[in-house]
Design an enzyme around this catalytic site. Structure first.
Site, PDB file in Angstrom:
ATOM      1  N   ASP A 287      13.754 -39.118  17.393  1.00 25.85           N
ATOM      2  CA  ASP A 287      14.680 -40.226  17.633  1.00 25.85           C
ATOM      3  C   ASP A 287      16.103 -40.080  17.063  1.00 25.85           C
ATOM      4  O   ASP A 287      16.266 -39.703  15.907  1.00 25.85           O
ATOM      5  CB  ASP A 287      14.115 -41.502  16.995  1.00 25.85           C
ATOM      6  CG  ASP A 287      12.627 -41.636  17.151  1.00 25.85           C
ATOM      7  OD1 ASP A 287      12.008 -40.799  17.806  1.00 25.85           O
ATOM      8  OD2 ASP A 287      12.079 -42.590  16.597  1.00 25.85           O
TER       9      ASP A 287
ATOM     10  N   GLN B  20      15.844 -38.011  13.582  1.00 26.14           N
ATOM     11  CA  GLN B  20      14.571 -37.605  12.981  1.00 26.14           C
ATOM     12  C   GLN B  20      14.437 -36.087  13.101  1.00 26.14           C
ATOM     13  O   GLN B  20      14.604 -35.530  14.193  1.00 26.14           O
ATOM     14  CB  GLN B  20      13.410 -38.275  13.727  1.00 26.14           C
ATOM     15  CG  GLN B  20      13.352 -39.769  13.526  1.00 26.14           C
ATOM     16  CD  GLN B  20      12.784 -40.133  12.169  1.00 26.14           C
ATOM     17  OE1 GLN B  20      11.597 -40.079  11.967  1.00 26.14           O
ATOM     18  NE2 GLN B  20      13.642 -40.490  11.232  1.00 26.14           N
TER      19      GLN B  20
ATOM     20  N   PHE C 218      11.593 -42.413   8.181  1.00 22.53           N
ATOM     21  CA  PHE C 218      11.422 -42.674   9.615  1.00 22.53           C
ATOM     22  C   PHE C 218      12.685 -43.344  10.187  1.00 22.53           C
ATOM     23  O   PHE C 218      13.658 -43.575   9.490  1.00 22.53           O
ATOM     24  CB  PHE C 218      10.194 -43.563   9.828  1.00 22.53           C
ATOM     25  CG  PHE C 218       8.890 -42.796   9.947  1.00 22.53           C
ATOM     26  CD1 PHE C 218       8.771 -41.486   9.483  1.00 22.53           C
ATOM     27  CD2 PHE C 218       7.769 -43.377  10.534  1.00 22.53           C
ATOM     28  CE1 PHE C 218       7.579 -40.778   9.600  1.00 22.53           C
ATOM     29  CE2 PHE C 218       6.574 -42.685  10.659  1.00 22.53           C
ATOM     30  CZ  PHE C 218       6.463 -41.391  10.201  1.00 22.53           C
ATOM     31  N   SER C 219      12.561 -43.701  11.447  1.00 20.65           N
ATOM     32  CA  SER C 219      13.752 -44.138  12.198  1.00 20.65           C
ATOM     33  C   SER C 219      14.398 -45.406  11.666  1.00 20.65           C
ATOM     34  O   SER C 219      13.739 -46.246  11.057  1.00 20.65           O
ATOM     35  CB  SER C 219      13.386 -44.338  13.659  1.00 20.65           C
ATOM     36  OG  SER C 219      13.244 -43.082  14.251  1.00 20.65           O
TER      37      SER C 219
ATOM     38  N   ARG D  68       7.984 -50.709  11.537  1.00 21.67           N
ATOM     39  CA  ARG D  68       9.010 -49.672  11.349  1.00 21.67           C
ATOM     40  C   ARG D  68      10.233 -49.838  12.263  1.00 21.67           C
ATOM     41  O   ARG D  68      10.293 -50.715  13.095  1.00 21.67           O
ATOM     42  CB  ARG D  68       8.386 -48.295  11.597  1.00 21.67           C
ATOM     43  CG  ARG D  68       7.778 -48.105  12.968  1.00 21.67           C
ATOM     44  CD  ARG D  68       7.146 -46.721  13.100  1.00 21.67           C
ATOM     45  NE  ARG D  68       6.460 -46.578  14.366  1.00 21.67           N
ATOM     46  CZ  ARG D  68       5.229 -46.976  14.607  1.00 21.67           C
ATOM     47  NH1 ARG D  68       4.524 -47.562  13.664  1.00 21.67           N
ATOM     48  NH2 ARG D  68       4.677 -46.822  15.802  1.00 21.67           N
TER      49      ARG D  68
ATOM     50  N   GLU E 125       8.106 -49.417  19.970  1.00 27.14           N
ATOM     51  CA  GLU E 125       8.895 -48.653  19.011  1.00 27.14           C
ATOM     52  C   GLU E 125      10.402 -48.757  19.265  1.00 27.14           C
ATOM     53  O   GLU E 125      10.849 -49.045  20.380  1.00 27.14           O
ATOM     54  CB  GLU E 125       8.466 -47.181  19.053  1.00 27.14           C
ATOM     55  CG  GLU E 125       7.028 -47.006  18.572  1.00 27.14           C
ATOM     56  CD  GLU E 125       6.634 -45.538  18.401  1.00 27.14           C
ATOM     57  OE1 GLU E 125       6.230 -45.174  17.303  1.00 27.14           O
ATOM     58  OE2 GLU E 125       6.734 -44.780  19.373  1.00 27.14           O
TER      59      GLU E 125
ATOM     60  N   TRP F  25       6.358 -35.286  26.172  1.00 27.61           N
ATOM     61  CA  TRP F  25       4.993 -35.794  25.935  1.00 27.61           C
ATOM     62  C   TRP F  25       3.927 -34.807  26.403  1.00 27.61           C
ATOM     63  O   TRP F  25       2.792 -34.873  25.957  1.00 27.61           O
ATOM     64  CB  TRP F  25       4.768 -37.124  26.647  1.00 27.61           C
ATOM     65  CG  TRP F  25       5.676 -38.222  26.224  1.00 27.61           C
ATOM     66  CD1 TRP F  25       6.354 -39.079  27.044  1.00 27.61           C
ATOM     67  CD2 TRP F  25       6.014 -38.619  24.883  1.00 27.61           C
ATOM     68  NE1 TRP F  25       7.099 -39.963  26.300  1.00 27.61           N
ATOM     69  CE2 TRP F  25       6.897 -39.703  24.986  1.00 27.61           C
ATOM     70  CE3 TRP F  25       5.667 -38.148  23.608  1.00 27.61           C
ATOM     71  CZ2 TRP F  25       7.440 -40.337  23.863  1.00 27.61           C
ATOM     72  CZ3 TRP F  25       6.199 -38.775  22.494  1.00 27.61           C
ATOM     73  CH2 TRP F  25       7.063 -39.854  22.629  1.00 27.61           C
TER      74      TRP F  25
HETATM   75  C1  FRU Z   1       9.285 -42.888  17.692  1.00 26.20           C
HETATM   76  C2  FRU Z   1       8.726 -42.858  16.273  1.00 26.20           C
HETATM   77  C3  FRU Z   1       9.238 -44.033  15.457  1.00 26.20           C
HETATM   78  C4  FRU Z   1       9.142 -43.526  14.053  1.00 26.20           C
HETATM   79  C5  FRU Z   1       9.517 -42.076  14.221  1.00 26.20           C
HETATM   80  C6  FRU Z   1       8.841 -41.130  13.270  1.00 26.20           C
HETATM   81  O1  FRU Z   1       9.388 -41.625  18.264  1.00 26.20           O
HETATM   82  O2  FRU Z   1       7.332 -42.844  16.302  1.00 26.20           O
HETATM   83  O3  FRU Z   1       8.555 -45.233  15.695  1.00 26.20           O
HETATM   84  O4  FRU Z   1       9.999 -44.204  13.173  1.00 26.20           O
HETATM   85  O5  FRU Z   1       9.190 -41.728  15.552  1.00 26.20           O
HETATM   86  O6  FRU Z   1       9.338 -39.835  13.403  1.00 26.20           O
END
Ligand code: FRU
Length: 554
Positions: free
Chosen positions: A120, A136, A184-185, A247, A301, A378
């Protein structure tokens, strides 16, 4: 191995011991040892070493692995980026991005990390003359792992410079081979003297989802590079009804209040939670902003909620969901009204029909609402190659709402990358064009309806093509591993197709952003093509094909 530090004042590297051995890393200047380090760990950690400018150094190491190493700390870091040093067997060399990225597997004008994994986009913002893209990252391998925030900056949204990693995983995780998690994000809020990053701290025992603990944190940076004063804002499992999914804080201001949206599962349903605050530090739960009823959707997400063209728009990446055309985990948009902190969606749609688009994030600058998303994979189409990277990012897209639909156009700066014109014609006769470099832009404008086919890649076994007619466009890849999924855009009237081909990926914009599709197709060569055929040759007003320039310096 020697190097001259030039204008750089700092060296950062990720190291760990070789299994079962005790390693040593040494930096020498002449005979003198400047820095010596014996790592007592087997999971990569970042080490920072202060160096003098314009000095000859020698690196000595044994029994350690280095995943990335770069020089930084220079005054003009935003202008030049960091300077990568790369170890190939016993040789060390400085490497330019242009060289390492010029392979069939790497994007030439889409942002991609120097090497290894990204997902992300995070903390998108404009601060102090630069656009910032945090993201990320697993700096060590081409798979997901302990999460860091990578960082890049750009003056024009197009030419990015790689910068030092901004956030690291917690020590708790780096000290245990049983755990995974990290930073994380999240998002960014800029103030006059710096950037606040809001993000999730995640820790979990590998393979045991019940142990996931996600809390929201904030940290501050004066220069966008070094983040300090990290504070926990909202602890894990602190709200009744919320499970381990908690998150991706996106923070924004509306009506003199701060708001945070969060991805969660609330009383068993994929939910976006809304929190509010008066000072960005003390947060209170307001209500669920959006919930979906499908059972197979554990969480929504990377939510993103903003005001645009007199409406409110909510974007979210829907885990486990399949669109009408069976596209897995699309990003959906909801457009509606927001009154008394209640969001009432009035229309919804799929953000991108291509199947390789996730975790989008937007920010606003000088009246433009700009989106960047992760080009995800994916179905494991990515091929691991030396110095490769898993993942990249879409072109920045400018958003607007028209007729209750979300439109996404490439930001105008993208067109500055158009290079040599390879062909132009004002009629629909067949086109057969080989394109060395496989990094190009094609535009077809229709006057009337016609069925058509444009082949963009073809070898003995595989192909990628765009087919369509007056009211639909479809991306067809022989490499699609998701049987049943189709990458289709339905439109009222097809008027314009814009194709951005960039080695292993394509973005297809339909009717100035009415629909967009992002697709990965690994072509093992640097050879592309634009072979077009139209059933009704009178239907075509114009076809143009241009080379695209690379954004990376050789
Ligand atoms: C989406 C996700 C987020 C999370 C991050 C972890 O791709 O799953 O929800 O914060 O990636 O890398």
């Amino acid at each position: 191995m020697n190097f001259n530090s030039g204008k750089y004042r700092k060296m950062e590297l990720f190291i760990k011991n070789v299994k079962g051995k005790t390693g040593l890393f040494k930096l020498l200047s002449g005979e003198q040892t400047i820095f010596e380090f014996q790592p007592d760990f087997y999971i990569f950690r970042k080490i920072e070493v202060t160096i003098q400018e314009n000095t000859e150094y020698t690196i000595y190491f044994e029994n350690i692995e280095i995943s990335q190493m770069y020089l930084c700390g220079n005054e003009d870091i935003y202008e030049t980026g960091i300077y990568y040093l790369m170890i190939n067997n016993e040789e060390m060399s400085a490497v330019s991005e242009g060289n390492i990225l010029d392979t069939p597997y790497r994007e030439q004008y889409h942002f991609t990390p120097f090497v290894n994994w990204c997902n992300d986009p995070n903390g998108l913002c404009w601060f102090n003359g630069y656009y910032h893209l945090y993201y990320q990252s697993n700096p060590h391998e081409q798979v997901w792992g302990n999460m860091y925030w990578g960082h890049a900056a750009s003056k024009d949204l197009i030419h990015w410079k790689h910068l030092p990693f901004a956030l690291e995983p917690q020590l708790e995780i780096l000290q245990s081979s049983e755990k995974v998690g990290g930073a994380f994000s999240g998002s960014a809020v800029t103030v006059e003297n710096g950037i606040y990053a809001f993000f999730t701290r995640d820790a979990e025992v590998i393979g045991d989802p019940a142990t996931i603990r996600q809390s929201q944190a904030m940290a501050f940076s004066e220069d966008g590079i070094k983040f300090i004063n990290e504070k926990e804002l909202i602890p894990a499992l602190s709200l009744e009804g919320v499970d381990v999914n908690f998150r991706d804080p996106k923070v924004f201001k509306a009506n003199d209040k701060w708001y945070m949206t969060l991805a969660s599962n609330y009383f068993g349903k994929g939910t976006i939670l809304l929190y509010s605050s008066l000072d960005m530090e003390n947060w209170e739960f307001v209500r669920p902003l959006l919930q979906v009823n499908q059972e197979n959707v554990p969480s929504l997400e990377c939510p993103d909620f903003f005001y645009l063209n007199e409406d409110y728009v909510l974007l979210t990446s829907i885990m486990g969901y399949r669109s009408k055309y069976e596209v897995y985990q699309p990003v959906l948009y909801y457009i509606g009204k927001w009154t008394d902190e209640i969001f009432t969606p009035e229309s919804e749609g799929v953000c991108d029909f291509g199947g390789n688009f996730y975790a989008s994030q937007t920010f606003e600058h000088e009246g433009r609402r700009i989106l960047i998303a992760w080009v995800c994979d994916w179905h494991k189409e990515h091929e691991v190659v030396k110095h490769g990277a898993y993942g990249s990012f879409t072109l920045p897209r400018e958003l607007s709402v028209k007729n209750s639909c979300l439109y996404q156009k490439p930001v105008k700066e993208v067109y500055d990358l158009l290079g040599t014109c390879l062909m132009e014609q004002n009629y629909g006769n067949d086109v057969e064009l080989m394109i060395p470099g496989n990094s190009f832009y094609g535009c077809v404008q229709f006057e009337k309806e016609s069925s058509f086919e444009i082949v963009l890649y073809e070898d003995e076994t595989d192909f990628l093509k765009v087919v369509g007619n007056g009211n639909m466009v479809e991306l067809i890849s022989s490499k699609n591993k998701d049987e049943g999924a189709r990458f289709v855009a339905d439109v009222q009237k097809l008027e314009k197709l814009e194709l951005f081909i960039d080695r292993r990926m394509i973005e297809l914009y339909v009717n100035d952003g009415e629909k967009v599709g992002t697709k990965i197709v690994v072509n093992h060569t640097k050879q592309g093509c634009f072979n077009a055929r139209f059933d009704n040759k009178d239907a075509v007003k114009q076809i143009q094909v241009y080379e695209m320039e690379t954004i990376w310096k050789k």
